[in-house]
Design a protein around this motif. Structure first.
Motif, mmCIF file in Angstrom:
data_model
loop_
_atom_site.group_PDB
_atom_site.id
_atom_site.type_symbol
_atom_site.label_atom_id
_atom_site.label_comp_id
_atom_site.label_asym_id
_atom_site.label_seq_id
_atom_site.Cartn_x
_atom_site.Cartn_y
_atom_site.Cartn_z
ATOM 1 N N TRP A 1 0.829 -1.199 0.000
ATOM 2 C CA TRP A 1 0.000 0.000 0.000
ATOM 3 C C TRP A 1 0.866 1.253 0.000
ATOM 4 O O TRP A 1 0.512 2.266 -0.603
ATOM 5 N N ARG A 2 2.001 1.159 0.661
ATOM 6 C CA ARG A 2 2.895 2.316 0.728
ATOM 7 C C ARG A 2 3.359 2.732 -0.663
ATOM 8 O O ARG A 2 3.268 3.900 -1.033
ATOM 9 N N TRP A 3 3.861 1.760 -1.464
ATOM 10 C CA TRP A 3 4.320 2.157 -2.801
ATOM 11 C C TRP A 3 3.154 2.442 -3.731
ATOM 12 O O TRP A 3 3.260 3.273 -4.639
ATOM 13 N N THR A 4 2.012 1.803 -3.506
ATOM 14 C CA THR A 4 0.842 2.080 -4.349
ATOM 15 C C THR A 4 0.375 3.521 -4.169
ATOM 16 O O THR A 4 0.157 4.242 -5.153
ATOM 17 N N ILE A 5 0.233 3.950 -2.930
ATOM 18 C CA ILE A 5 -0.199 5.324 -2.653
ATOM 19 C C ILE A 5 0.863 6.318 -3.115
ATOM 20 O O ILE A 5 0.552 7.358 -3.704
ATOM 21 N N GLY A 6 2.133 6.005 -2.864
ATOM 22 C CA GLY A 6 3.222 6.890 -3.287
ATOM 23 C C GLY A 6 3.255 7.090 -4.791
ATOM 24 O O GLY A 6 3.406 8.214 -5.283
ATOM 25 N N LEU A 7 3.096 6.005 -5.548
ATOM 26 C CA LEU A 7 3.096 6.121 -7.016
ATOM 27 C C LEU A 7 1.864 6.876 -7.503
ATOM 28 O O LEU A 7 1.953 7.676 -8.454
ATOM 29 N N ALA A 8 0.710 6.640 -6.877
ATOM 30 C CA ALA A 8 -0.499 7.366 -7.270
ATOM 31 C C ALA A 8 -0.324 8.865 -7.017
ATOM 32 O O ALA A 8 -0.700 9.695 -7.864
#
Length: 156
Positions: free
Chosen positions: A115-122
């Motif tokens: 979730w951390r990289w998903t939110i960061g990339l979004a």
């Protein structure tokens, strides 16, 4: 290390760089000092030694990123300027989410890595578009008159 094609999702480094470009250098430099004071590394493992302080610094640096943008304006901000102030602040949030061991760990230590990289990339994708659109809006705005210099007293 070339991690963006191995241990991390492909192209992650590109997004980290794009977000870092939107964050004031002062914020990134101060973050580096904070991390050096609030972590220790033994045998390749980094341990956070000052979690509450990291949380403080996360919020402080997020606000500082916005404040530094406002200070750079050298004028009263417009409503669009307030929207633009969010760009560096949210870019810092995204950048800290995409990096291992950052001040973000102080506010969300248990957030799942996926979730951390998903939110960061979004955030990176949205901020890239927003920065471009807000930049075009600024380019279309009428030019402001330059500040007037000091008033000279009449010679007698």
């Amino acid at each position: 290390a070339q991690r963006s094609t191995g241990a991390e999702p492909p192209g992650m480094g590109t997004y980290v760089d794009a977000l870092a470009a939107l964050v004031p250098a002062e914020v990134l430099a101060l973050h580096a000092v904070v991390i050096s004071l609030s972590t220790k590394t033994d045998n390749g493992t980094t341990t956070i030694t000052a979690g509450p302080q990291l949380a403080f610094w996360f919020w402080f640096l997020t606000l500082a990123a916005a404040a530094l943008y406002a200070i750079g304006l050298q004028r009263i901000p417009t409503w669009w300027d307030f929207a633009r102030m969010l760009i560096p602040a949210l870019a810092f949030v995204g950048w800290s989410m995409l990096q291992p061991t950052t001040a973000f760990d102080g506010v969300a230590p248990a957030l799942d890595g996926d979730w951390r990289w998903t939110i960061g990339l979004a955030l990176a994708a949205v901020l890239g578009v927003a920065a471009g659109l807000l930049g075009m809006k600024a380019d279309k705005a009428p030019a402001r008159a330059p500040a007037k210099g000091p008033v000279k007293a009449p010679e007698s």
